[in-house]
Design a protein around this motif. Structure first.
Motif, PDB file in Angstrom:
ATOM      1  N   ALA A  17       0.533  -1.169  -0.328  1.00 27.00           N
ATOM      2  CA  ALA A  17      -0.093   0.398   0.383  1.00 27.00           C
ATOM      3  C   ALA A  17       0.760   1.430   0.485  1.00 27.00           C
ATOM      4  CB  ALA A  17      -1.354  -0.125   0.964  1.00 27.00           C
ATOM      5  N   ARG A  18       0.938   2.349  -1.024  1.00 28.14           N
ATOM      6  CA  ARG A  18       1.187   3.328  -1.542  1.00 28.14           C
ATOM      7  C   ARG A  18       1.064   4.845  -0.058  1.00 28.14           C
ATOM      8  NH1 ARG A  18       4.417   0.489  -3.550  1.00 28.14           N
ATOM      9  NH2 ARG A  18       4.122   0.338  -6.192  1.00 28.14           N
ATOM     10  N   MET A  19       1.564   5.481  -0.002  1.00 30.93           N
ATOM     11  CA  MET A  19       1.725   6.787   1.087  1.00 30.93           C
ATOM     12  C   MET A  19       0.224   7.125   0.527  1.00 30.93           C
ATOM     13  SD  MET A  19       3.815   6.382   4.024  1.00 30.93           S
ATOM     14  CE  MET A  19       4.359   7.657   4.137  1.00 30.93           C
ATOM     15  N   PHE A  20      -0.187   7.847   1.198  1.00 36.34           N
ATOM     16  CA  PHE A  20      -1.245   8.384   0.794  1.00 36.34           C
ATOM     17  C   PHE A  20      -1.513   9.477   0.352  1.00 36.34           C
ATOM     18  CE2 PHE A  20      -3.882   6.754   5.132  1.00 36.34           C
ATOM     19  CZ  PHE A  20      -4.269   5.868   4.537  1.00 36.34           C
ATOM     20  N   TRP A  25      -2.492  11.447  -7.188  1.00 36.15           N
ATOM     21  CA  TRP A  25      -1.855  11.138  -8.427  1.00 36.15           C
ATOM     22  C   TRP A  25      -1.607   9.637  -8.945  1.00 36.15           C
ATOM     23  CZ3 TRP A  25       2.400   8.197  -9.932  1.00 36.15           C
ATOM     24  CH2 TRP A  25       2.804   7.533  -9.120  1.00 36.15           C
ATOM     25  N   MET A  26      -1.884   8.007  -8.659  1.00 29.61           N
ATOM     26  CA  MET A  26      -2.292   7.585  -9.039  1.00 29.61           C
ATOM     27  C   MET A  26      -3.561   7.260  -9.600  1.00 29.61           C
ATOM     28  SD  MET A  26       0.358   5.420  -5.791  1.00 29.61           S
ATOM     29  CE  MET A  26       0.501   3.787  -7.221  1.00 29.61           C
ATOM     30  N   LEU A  31      -4.015   4.161 -11.973  1.00 33.87           N
ATOM     31  CA  LEU A  31      -2.780   2.961 -10.641  1.00 33.87           C
ATOM     32  C   LEU A  31      -3.132   2.826  -9.487  1.00 33.87           C
ATOM     33  CD1 LEU A  31       0.666   5.198 -11.720  1.00 33.87           C
ATOM     34  CD2 LEU A  31      -0.572   3.368 -13.022  1.00 33.87           C
ATOM     35  N   SER A  32      -3.484   1.857  -8.866  1.00 30.66           N
ATOM     36  CA  SER A  32      -3.560   1.268  -8.016  1.00 30.66           C
ATOM     37  C   SER A  32      -2.646   1.561  -6.966  1.00 30.66           C
ATOM     38  CB  SER A  32      -4.216   0.052  -8.007  1.00 30.66           C
ATOM     39  OG  SER A  32      -4.587  -0.718  -6.656  1.00 30.66           O
ATOM     40  N   PRO A  33      -3.406   2.328  -6.041  1.00 32.51           N
ATOM     41  CA  PRO A  33      -2.124   2.580  -4.555  1.00 32.51           C
ATOM     42  C   PRO A  33      -1.840   0.693  -3.850  1.00 32.51           C
ATOM     43  CG  PRO A  33      -4.657   3.587  -4.426  1.00 32.51           C
ATOM     44  CD  PRO A  33      -4.558   2.891  -5.859  1.00 32.51           C
ATOM     45  N   VAL A  34      -3.024   0.131  -3.792  1.00 38.82           N
ATOM     46  CA  VAL A  34      -2.690  -0.723  -3.188  1.00 38.82           C
ATOM     47  C   VAL A  34      -2.628  -2.161  -4.455  1.00 38.82           C
ATOM     48  CG1 VAL A  34      -4.300  -2.406  -1.176  1.00 38.82           C
ATOM     49  CG2 VAL A  34      -4.186  -0.039  -0.915  1.00 38.82           C
ATOM     50  N   THR A  35      -1.534  -2.562  -4.414  1.00 37.83           N
ATOM     51  CA  THR A  35      -1.016  -4.105  -4.853  1.00 37.83           C
ATOM     52  C   THR A  35      -1.040  -5.269  -4.520  1.00 37.83           C
ATOM     53  OG1 THR A  35       1.135  -3.592  -4.972  1.00 37.83           O
ATOM     54  CG2 THR A  35      -0.263  -1.981  -6.553  1.00 37.83           C
ATOM     55  N   TRP A  36      -1.616  -5.754  -5.225  1.00 36.77           N
ATOM     56  CA  TRP A  36      -1.256  -7.871  -4.893  1.00 36.77           C
ATOM     57  C   TRP A  36      -0.766  -8.648  -5.346  1.00 36.77           C
ATOM     58  CZ3 TRP A  36      -1.211 -10.649  -0.370  1.00 36.77           C
ATOM     59  CH2 TRP A  36      -2.075 -12.388  -0.943  1.00 36.77           C
TER      60      TRP A  36
END
Length: 64
Positions: A17-20, A25-26, A31-36
């Motif tokens: 999970a990326r920083m808030f 911009w994601m 783009l997905s800020p949370v990836t699996w």
């Protein structure tokens, strides 16, 4: 330092999970800020039995 606030590994898979601050911009760029995702390198380590762990907290910090 990465831009992740959460980076967990479940066997050969990663949950990130990326920083808030990066979410705006994601999402605007679709783009997905949370990836699996699947990690082929961890699958290789698992097949060899060297240094493989079923669960690991790679990074955990405040999300803002």
């Amino acid at each position: 330092m990465s831009n992740c606030w959460l980076n967990l590994r479940f066997g050969t898979y990663h949950l990130q999970a990326r920083m808030f601050a990066d979410w705006g911009w994601m999402l605007r760029n679709r783009l997905s800020p949370v990836t699996w995702s699947h990690n082929p390198y961890q699958a290789f380590l698992r097949s060899k039995g060297d240094g493989w762990r079923p669960f690991e907290v790679m990074e955990l910090r405040w999300p803002w």
